[in-house]
Motif scaffolding. Structure first.
Motif, PDB file in Angstrom:
ATOM      1  N   LEU A   1     -14.501   1.768  -5.029  1.00 16.32           N
ATOM      2  CA  LEU A   1     -14.682   2.184  -6.422  1.00 16.32           C
ATOM      3  C   LEU A   1     -13.940   3.485  -6.692  1.00 16.32           C
ATOM      4  O   LEU A   1     -13.420   3.701  -7.789  1.00 16.32           O
ATOM      5  CB  LEU A   1     -16.172   2.330  -6.740  1.00 16.32           C
TER       6      LEU A   1
ATOM      7  N   LEU B   1     -18.548  -1.610 -13.550  1.00 17.35           N
ATOM      8  CA  LEU B   1     -18.777  -1.644 -12.101  1.00 17.35           C
ATOM      9  C   LEU B   1     -18.454  -3.030 -11.538  1.00 17.35           C
ATOM     10  O   LEU B   1     -17.768  -3.158 -10.513  1.00 17.35           O
ATOM     11  CB  LEU B   1     -20.231  -1.267 -11.808  1.00 17.35           C
TER      12      LEU B   1
ATOM     13  N   VAL C   1     -29.930   6.803 -17.493  1.00 19.00           N
ATOM     14  CA  VAL C   1     -28.650   6.577 -18.174  1.00 19.00           C
ATOM     15  C   VAL C   1     -28.297   7.689 -19.150  1.00 19.00           C
ATOM     16  O   VAL C   1     -27.161   8.138 -19.221  1.00 19.00           O
ATOM     17  CB  VAL C   1     -28.684   5.229 -18.929  1.00 19.00           C
TER      18      VAL C   1
ATOM     19  N   GLN D   1     -22.533   4.148  -7.645  1.00 19.68           N
ATOM     20  CA  GLN D   1     -21.661   3.052  -8.097  1.00 19.68           C
ATOM     21  C   GLN D   1     -21.604   3.022  -9.620  1.00 19.68           C
ATOM     22  O   GLN D   1     -20.541   2.948 -10.216  1.00 19.68           O
ATOM     23  CB  GLN D   1     -22.227   1.712  -7.625  1.00 19.68           C
ATOM     24  N   LYS D   2     -22.790   3.109 -10.219  1.00 20.45           N
ATOM     25  CA  LYS D   2     -22.839   3.060 -11.683  1.00 20.45           C
ATOM     26  C   LYS D   2     -22.201   4.300 -12.285  1.00 20.45           C
ATOM     27  O   LYS D   2     -21.490   4.230 -13.290  1.00 20.45           O
ATOM     28  CB  LYS D   2     -24.285   2.965 -12.153  1.00 20.45           C
ATOM     29  N   ARG D   3     -22.493   5.433 -11.676  1.00 23.11           N
ATOM     30  CA  ARG D   3     -21.951   6.687 -12.219  1.00 23.11           C
ATOM     31  C   ARG D   3     -20.429   6.733 -12.126  1.00 23.11           C
ATOM     32  O   ARG D   3     -19.792   7.427 -12.906  1.00 23.11           O
ATOM     33  CB  ARG D   3     -22.549   7.890 -11.480  1.00 23.11           C
ATOM     34  N   LEU D   4     -19.873   6.002 -11.167  1.00 18.35           N
ATOM     35  CA  LEU D   4     -18.406   5.955 -11.084  1.00 18.35           C
ATOM     36  C   LEU D   4     -17.823   5.155 -12.249  1.00 18.35           C
ATOM     37  O   LEU D   4     -16.625   5.205 -12.495  1.00 18.35           O
ATOM     38  CB  LEU D   4     -17.969   5.327  -9.756  1.00 18.35           C
ATOM     39  N   CYS D   5     -18.684   4.428 -12.935  1.00 19.19           N
ATOM     40  CA  CYS D   5     -18.237   3.658 -14.104  1.00 19.19           C
ATOM     41  C   CYS D   5     -18.949   4.169 -15.354  1.00 19.19           C
ATOM     42  O   CYS D   5     -19.126   3.432 -16.317  1.00 19.19           O
ATOM     43  CB  CYS D   5     -18.565   2.183 -13.912  1.00 19.19           C
ATOM     44  N   ASP D   6     -19.391   5.392 -15.328  1.00 20.37           N
ATOM     45  CA  ASP D   6     -20.198   5.932 -16.421  1.00 20.37           C
ATOM     46  C   ASP D   6     -19.424   5.963 -17.745  1.00 20.37           C
ATOM     47  O   ASP D   6     -18.192   5.938 -17.760  1.00 20.37           O
ATOM     48  CB  ASP D   6     -20.627   7.361 -16.053  1.00 20.37           C
ATOM     49  N   MET D   7     -20.188   6.033 -18.813  1.00 23.75           N
ATOM     50  CA  MET D   7     -19.585   6.114 -20.142  1.00 23.75           C
ATOM     51  C   MET D   7     -18.852   7.439 -20.338  1.00 23.75           C
ATOM     52  O   MET D   7     -17.894   7.517 -21.081  1.00 23.75           O
ATOM     53  CB  MET D   7     -20.668   6.011 -21.222  1.00 23.75           C
TER      54      MET D   7
ATOM     55  N   HIS E   1     -14.940   1.701 -23.530  1.00 22.62           N
ATOM     56  CA  HIS E   1     -15.290   2.116 -22.168  1.00 22.62           C
ATOM     57  C   HIS E   1     -14.325   1.524 -21.146  1.00 22.62           C
ATOM     58  O   HIS E   1     -13.933   2.199 -20.184  1.00 22.62           O
ATOM     59  CB  HIS E   1     -16.725   1.689 -21.855  1.00 22.62           C
TER      60      HIS E   1
ATOM     61  N   ARG F   1     -17.977  10.536 -14.467  1.00 20.65           N
ATOM     62  CA  ARG F   1     -17.140   9.799 -13.511  1.00 20.65           C
ATOM     63  C   ARG F   1     -16.379  10.792 -12.628  1.00 20.65           C
ATOM     64  O   ARG F   1     -16.259  10.611 -11.418  1.00 20.65           O
ATOM     65  CB  ARG F   1     -16.146   8.891 -14.258  1.00 20.65           C
TER      66      ARG F   1
ATOM     67  N   MET G   1     -21.636   0.449 -18.223  1.00 20.10           N
ATOM     68  CA  MET G   1     -21.481   0.881 -16.830  1.00 20.10           C
ATOM     69  C   MET G   1     -21.519  -0.319 -15.880  1.00 20.10           C
ATOM     70  O   MET G   1     -20.683  -0.440 -14.992  1.00 20.10           O
ATOM     71  CB  MET G   1     -22.618   1.831 -16.447  1.00 20.10           C
TER      72      MET G   1
END
Lengths: 649, 763
Positions: free
Chosen positions: B497, A289, B408, B454-460, A317, B465, A285
């Motif tokens: 993002l 980001l 996470v 921000q992180k959740r927009l790039c989540d696994m 990912h 996302r 993540m």
């Protein structure tokens, strides 16, 4: 049986086990924590590092010249010298006595040249092939990094106890810096590794005939293993870095470790409060980001192990986040061989990866990533790398200590931008202290420790499953970590049979050797006449010559018939056994004319009274007394009658 | 020919009826060779037929029904659940006709229905249950039948099953039958069954081990009470109390939950919600000494095991959610907040002492149920404009959500629920920013939330996302006017993002991101900032969207991109370069996804409306004399022709003509509608003449194949019989509608395939 604990750091183990007639070294881990006290070695001249203020204690009155040895960066003081390492306490005993070294994984091999070279060592070293190759790569990388930018001088004055106590923490807490050693050479590495004999999982190896050692998969990294050391009647298990998680290596084997007399357990996780899966997620993540924000990601790493998993997870990912066009760079002097070797060790991998070979596909996706140009690997930043380099990117490079290697260059390059991120995944070094000489740093630092080795819960479960009679652990595992003093779940559950060690301890392992196996030569065995003493148990008298060779004992027939033991051939000696049947005894006495017999039961057995002869026979278990007032003839008669009633051997 | 469209063949036109009867007449005689599915079709067809037509009028029709049902009940066919279901449904539908009850008895269907009350197939059980219910009600209400007293026997049979059967499933079905019967004929049942005996039996069943039986018996209690409110022998409150004391807490709470349903609300005056709240209070450790109250002690005892604790807490939360949906506040916000903390591993507060924490920790079902309740609470407070009811724990609960969202390894569905909760929470904070002293904590909470998003927009997980980008869009849609939120979005790069998510590898995320981009672009500050940060121009953005329309592999994303283009077009946003937009939309007429094509046609419809309307003036000014000066001096007719020329030049006309021949009916229909409207305007403006259609053998111009000029287009629409095409494309039934014989013959003929030499080539 003794166990010498040479290492102060349970995650970098080094033990010596004295068992039967053998001396076995278990692992040869190198504690690199001392590196953090040194200034980084930049690949190109760094004006910032070279302009750091020289430091000396205010009240220093010593004679040694300390001015050029220490430099201050913020509140920290660093040694400006060639980096040095903390070795295991190898001076506890004579290394030339070590018969064999058993290596569990490539990370526990790094002190090997210090053990085998210039020490008189002449024994054997056993390791699996991936452990050997992985260890070689780690050592070569280390030597390459250290030798690439050699420091002109070596600092020793600061190690003086008077100066040391004046230094600020954490350098003043350094344990015995006088014992630190500089890095070995490539020659020493090659010479040391040339002594290694490769073994396979579950291959039985005899050490001088005294014990058998067997490696079984530990699931931690490619070729990592646990060892069982077995004699005929004793079993000792050495559980090193192990993992019950499903990653790329072959899964951990439990059965070879069951029911041992002693189990030595080391290398448990150093990050017990975090879950490796969650950390991989966090890593991916954070990377995505940073890249989406146009920044670069720097991952200080070793050229093996978890790094392969990171390539795999991150590439998937990045694909799913639409970042497949962003390149991943892997820079290490051994990058090429590391990637290549990992894909030819199929037999050492998990079933899923192994089965790919039959498709045929490379077990690791990094082969495909390299082919498609998404993962680019270079031995260093010079040469072709500069043509291919573009930003933003993900950079995997060493060394995780941040004291040498290409990583130093990238921190200097990217450290001034808050858009970039450095992600720490290795657990060998506290990341804040690793970053200390680079401060002030605008680059974001994220800590995602990924340690797949056993956590305390898994270790306790494993111990319950394996049921060792005695457990040997570091005393550090018996209390919660310093940062989590109330987490009583982060300990190994101990009981009276748990033995704890401290650095430098010499433990007497509570194994009582009761039996030894002796083989009987076939000819001699054929001459035996067993007598069944109870159902299923037959015994026989045997006499022979015990020959002991290579720790094997063989009973052979006496070579000279004349020298046969008296009583075996000419005057055969009998052994009587069994319980006396009183009815039979009385009837035998009657047959010999003794009819006036009175039998009484006593607490211990029987009392036979012969009133006419004024004689008393006390028959007890294990002894018989004939009290006959000096009538020797009668006594002998009675003895003979009694012996007739007993079974003979 | 597929047999799945049988529902469509139920017209009652004489021709169809004859055809259907002919088909059904043949079925019993050819049943030996018929496939079971065809037989199911026949019985269901008959069912559809009897829904509108009395099939018992003539002996011949009666014979068809009898023969069909008798054949269906033969062992081989009857083993098929679809047959059983179809027969029971047919008989139930038939019961409205005179003589049907006699026929049912004659066919021994009652016996069969009773046997099927515990059928392995839930569909069969349901249809058998409905048949028995209908039989009894018909027998009671319809006195035309000679067997009108049959209900007494049936009720007795049901009663016997309830009392003596060991088949739990059957008993549960019978309870359902009684529930239905009490609604209709409560007095008749009580004539046959003694109410005291009945209640006694129910009481026993409620306390049995079977959860299904217990639940149905409890529901029947409520139905009984509703039908007989005066019966004092059943006091629901006492019943609930007794159930709790006897350890049947989950049954008691389920009963309370049912009492909250609209139909039973009048039976209780608020006490069910008190009962529902009690377990929550105990679990959260708010209740200090359980021994002080027998009821609390009983609940505490019954939830001492994990499964029971989870079940009871789940029921309790379900009830609270129900209450909240009805706009009632069960005053459990603080307890709910504590419960959420108990389920969360990250929580370091003083809830750790609760003995139930070990049961509730990271239980996704409980977490989700609690989050749904929290969401309802926020909505409730949001609807209260005064903000007086907002509890002190509000900010704490929002902080909990934000903290937990950062974990996470959270389940994706829980992340989604948390984000759902956070939206009204943020709205609440904005609405009542001056009402709470705790609101000072908000900047901190918002900062943390920004970082987490921000992180959740790039989540696994793409689901996360997707939910996150959707959340950003919703926040922007509803709160971007608020300066704090606007700045917050920019500060945490949520806008950039979200734009990056348009390039995501997962089509759902791309589609969600495109919708969010639509919301972001409505706020100039955010949108312009996004372009500056990403160093892109509006043209770059439009170009990227057009690339998605042209090249994206997934229909979701293409549809979302077209929606965005339409939205921007509608909002008058800068769609530059516009020629590229038109070119892409013309190309998208050939898309494989019919919904994309419909979207494209809607876009063209909007373009036509815009071009042909007097959009330079407001509607109220169009007919004003002075308005001409604003419209220019171009004569009306000439102006219209120019507009049509423009539509041709941008490819609109070409795309519409292409779509008329599309292989999707809905696309053809939409294109016909647009062209019809355009043709009508052309006729009105004299560009084409009415009834001047000549038979042209030229094919319609294909999209992109030729450069469409106005005369060609006008000629084309002149040639097209759009009314006929529209009529053809508006038909809702398949071709056999007009000639069902083909379909029916197909079905019968398909069964004779084996006799013919029909070698099938597998490849």
């Amino acid at each position: 049986m003794k166990l010498y604990c040479l290492s102060g750091e349970p995650s970098k183990p080094c033990f010596i086990l004295k068992f039967k007639t053998t001396t076995i070294m278990l692992d040869s881990g190198l504690d690199m924590g001392s590196l953090l006290n040194f200034l980084p070695v930049p690949l190109v001249h760094s004006s910032r590092l070279s302009s750091l203020k020289k430091w000396k204690p205010n009240d220093y009155r010593g004679s040694g010249k300390i001015e050029n040895e220490l430099r201050a960066c913020g509140t920290n003081v660093f040694v400006d010298s060639a980096p040095e390492f903390t070795l295991p306490q190898l001076d506890i005993l004579d290394l030339s006595e070590v018969d064999v070294i058993l290596l569990s994984n490539s990370y526990s091999t790094l002190a090997l040249p210090y053990v085998t070279e210039y020490s008189g060592f002449k024994g054997m070293i056993y390791a699996t092939e991936p452990t050997l190759q992985g260890g070689r790569q780690l050592m070569e990388e280390l030597v390459h990094y250290v030798e690439r930018m050699p420091k002109g001088s070596t600092a020793n004055v600061w190690k003086n106890a008077d100066i040391l106590r004046c230094l600020p923490a954490p350098i003043k807490d350094a344990a015995n810096p006088l014992a630190w050693k500089q890095c070995y050479s490539l020659h020493d590495v090659n010479s040391s590794l040339a002594k290694v004999q490769m073994v396979g999982f579950n291959e039985k190896l005899t050490v001088f005939g005294a014990v058998t050692v067997t490696a079984s998969s530990s699931g931690y990294c490619i070729g990592s293993c646990n060892w069982s050391i077995q004699s005929d009647y004793e079993k000792i298990c050495y559980v090193a870095a192990s993992s019950t998680l499903t990653t790329h290596p072959q899964p951990m084997e439990h059965s070879p470790l069951r029911n041992s007399d002693v189990m030595i357990m080391s290398q448990l996780t150093r990050t017990p409060t975090v879950n490796p899966d969650a950390m991989i997620g966090e890593f991916c993540m954070t990377t995505a980001l940073t890249l989406r924000n146009g920044g670069n990601v720097l991952v200080p790493c070793y050229p093996s192990g978890v790094t392969y998993d990171l390539f795999e997870c991150l590439s998937v990912h990045m694909d799913s986040c639409g970042l497949s066009q962003v390149p991943m760079f892997f820079i290490s002097p051994v990058a090429d061989s590391s990637l290549a070797y990992s894909n030819i060790f199929a037999e050492w991998l998990s079933q899923g990866k192994k089965s790919k070979v039959y498709l045929p596909e490379a077990p690791f996706p990094h082969a495909e990533l390299v082919n498609t140009g998404r993962l680019k690997h270079y031995p260093g930043i010079h040469g072709p790398f500069s043509d291919e380099f573009r930003s933003p990117c993900v950079m995997f490079t060493g060394h995780p200590s941040l004291r040498f290697g290409d990583v130093v260059h990238f921190i200097e390059l990217w450290g001034k931008s808050s858009g970039n991120t450095i992600i720490f995944t290795e657990t060998d070094f506290p990341y804040l202290y690793a970053l200390a000489p680079f401060q002030p740093l605008l680059m974001k630092a994220v800590h995602c420790p990924i340690d797949t080795s056993l956590n305390f819960g898994q270790a306790n479960k494993l111990i319950r499953d394996l049921k060792p009679r005695h457990l040997v652990i570091s005393e550090r595992y018996s209390h919660p970590p310093a940062l989590h003093p109330h987490r009583n779940d982060l300990v190994i559950e101990t009981d009276p049979k748990t033995i704890m060690y401290k650095p430098g301890s010499v433990l007497n392992l509570p194994i009582k050797r009761t039996y030894e196996r002796v083989e009987i030569e076939p000819e001699l065995a054929a001459s035996l006449v067993p007598t069944e003493v109870k159902p299923g148990v037959a015994v026989a008298m045997v006499a022979g010559t015990l020959v002991t060779k290579d720790n094997k004992h063989v009973l052979k027939a006496p070579s000279d018939p004349k020298s046969k033991v008296d009583g075996l051939e000419s005057g055969r000696r009998y052994y009587v056994w069994g319980e006396l049947d009183m009815q039979e005894f009385v009837s035998k006495l009657a047959q010999h004319g003794i009819t006036d017999v009175k039998v009484e039961d006593s607490a211990a057995g029987h009392i036979v009274h012969l009133p006419s002869d004024d004689t008393l026979i006390q028959i007890e278990e294990g002894s018989t007394h004939i009290i006959c007032e000096g009538n020797e003839g009668l006594r002998v008669r009675l003895k003979d009658i009694l012996l007739q009633c007993l079974s003979k051997l | 020919m597929s047999t799945t469209n049988h529902g469509a063949a139920t017209l009652t036109c004489p021709q169809l009826l004859i055809a259907q009867k002919r088909f059904l007449h043949q079925v019993p005689h050819t049943s030996s060779v018929l496939d079971t599915q065809v037989y199911v079709f026949a019985v269901r067809l008959m069912g559809q037929l009897v829904a509108n037509y009395d099939m018992l009028q003539t002996p011949e029709e009666k014979y068809i029904v009898t023969a069909c049902v008798q054949k269906a009940t033969e062992a081989e066919k009857w083993s098929e659940p679809s047959i059983r279901n179809a027969v029971f449904t047919l008989l139930r539908l038939m019961l409205k006709y005179k003589g049907a009850l006699d026929l049912v008895i004659k066919l021994d269907a009652i016996h069969l229905a009773f046997e099927s009350l515990s059928d392995p197939s839930l569909f069969v059980t349901g249809s058998a249950q409905k048949l028995v219910t209908k039989l009894i009600i018909t027998s009671v209400t319809d006195h035309r039948q000679s067997t009108s007293e049959i209900h007494k026997s049936l009720i007795k049979q049901l009663w016997v099953v309830l009392r003596s059967s060991s088949d739990v499933a059957k008993k549960a079905t019978v309870l359902k039958i009684f529930q239905d019967l009490f609604h209709e004929i409560s007095n008749v049942i009580l004539e046959e069954v003694n109410s005291l005996d009945f209640l006694q039996l129910l009481n026993k069943m409620i306390r049995c081990d079977s959860a299904v039986l217990s639940r149905e018996a409890a529901t029947l209690c409520l139905v009984y009470k509703r039908s007989n409110p005066a019966d004092s022998s059943l006091d629901l409150r006492s019943e609930v109390c007794n159930l709790m004391h006897s350890g049947h807490v989950h049954v008691a709470l389920n009963l309370c939950r049912q009492l909250l349903l609209r139909e039973y609300q009048h039976l209780a005056d608020g006490w069910p919600q008190d009962f529902l709240r009690q377990p929550l209070i105990i679990v959260c450790g708010t209740f200090i000494n359980p021994l002080e109250s027998g009821q609390f002690a009983a609940i505490a005892k019954s939830i001492s095991k994990k499964s029971a604790c989870l079940e009871v807490t789940g029921i309790c939360l379900g009830g609270i959610e129900q209450l909240l949906q009805q706009g009632k506040d069960p005053c459990s916000f603080a307890a709910l907040h504590t419960l959420l903390q108990l389920t969360s591993q990250e929580c370091q507060c003083d809830v750790n002492h609760s003995q139930y924490r070990k049961f509730l920790l990271r239980q996704p079902k409980i977490q989700k149920a609690a989050l749904r309740c929290l969401h309802q609470y926020y909505q409730l407070y949001l609807n209260d404009e005064t903000g007086i009811g907002i509890p002190d724990a509000f900010v704490g609960s929002a902080q909990y959500l934000v903290d937990s969202l950062g974990c996470v390894d959270l389940d994706v569905t829980i992340v989604s629920e948390m984000l759902k909760c956070l939206l009204p929470a943020i709205k609440l904070a904005i609405c009542h920013s001056l009402l709470s002293a705790e609101i000072q904590m908000w900047p901190e909470v918002l900062d943390l939330l920004g970082g987490t998003l921000q992180k959740r927009l790039c989540d696994m997980h793409w689901e996360t996302r997707d939910s996150t980008v959707e959340f950003v869009g919703k926040i922007c849609q509803s709160c971007a006017d608020d300066t704090t939120v606007n700045m917050w979005i920019r500060k945490h790069n949520l806008h950039t993002l979200s734009w990056e998510c348009v390039k995501d590898g997962e089509s759902y995320v791309r589609a969600g991101a495109l919708a969010t981009v639509g919301h972001l672009s409505r706020d100039t500050t955010i949108w312009e900032n996004m372009k500056i940060v990403k160093d892109i121009s509006q043209e770059d953005v439009v170009h990227h969207i057009l690339t998605i329309i042209s090249t994206d592999t997934e229909g979701f994303a293409r549809r979302a991109a077209i929606d965005l283009v339409m939205r921007w077009h509608k909002d008058g946003n800068q769609l530059q370069p516009i020629n590229d937009v038109y070119r892409t939309m013309v190309a998208a007429t050939k898309d494989f996804d019919w919904e994309v094509k419909l979207g494209v046609l809607t876009f063209w419809g909007n373009i036509i409306d815009q071009v042909l309307s007097n959009d330079t003036l407001p509607s109220y000014a169009i007919n004003l004399e002075t308005s001409k000066k604003f419209k220019g001096v171009v004569p009306e007719e000439k102006e219209f022709e120019t507009k049509v020329e423009m539509l041709c030049s941008i490819g609109c006309c070409q795309a519409l003509l292409f779509s008329v021949e599309d292989y999707e009916q809905s696309v053809r229909k939409k294109a016909c509608e647009l062209l019809t409207a355009l043709k009508a305007k052309c006729l009105d403006n004299g560009l084409i003449q009415a009834n001047n259609r000549s038979k042209s053998s030229d094919p319609l111009p294909t999209c992109g194949a030729i450069n469409m000029t106005t005369p060609i287009f006008l000629d084309s629409i002149q040639q097209l019989d759009l009314e006929a095409l529209l009529a053809e494309n508006s038909k809702s039934c398949d071709s056999y509608e007009n000639n069902p014989m083909d379909l029916l013959d197909d079905i019968l003929a398909s069964q004779r395939q084996d006799e013919e030499d029909n070698a099938i080539d597998c490849y």
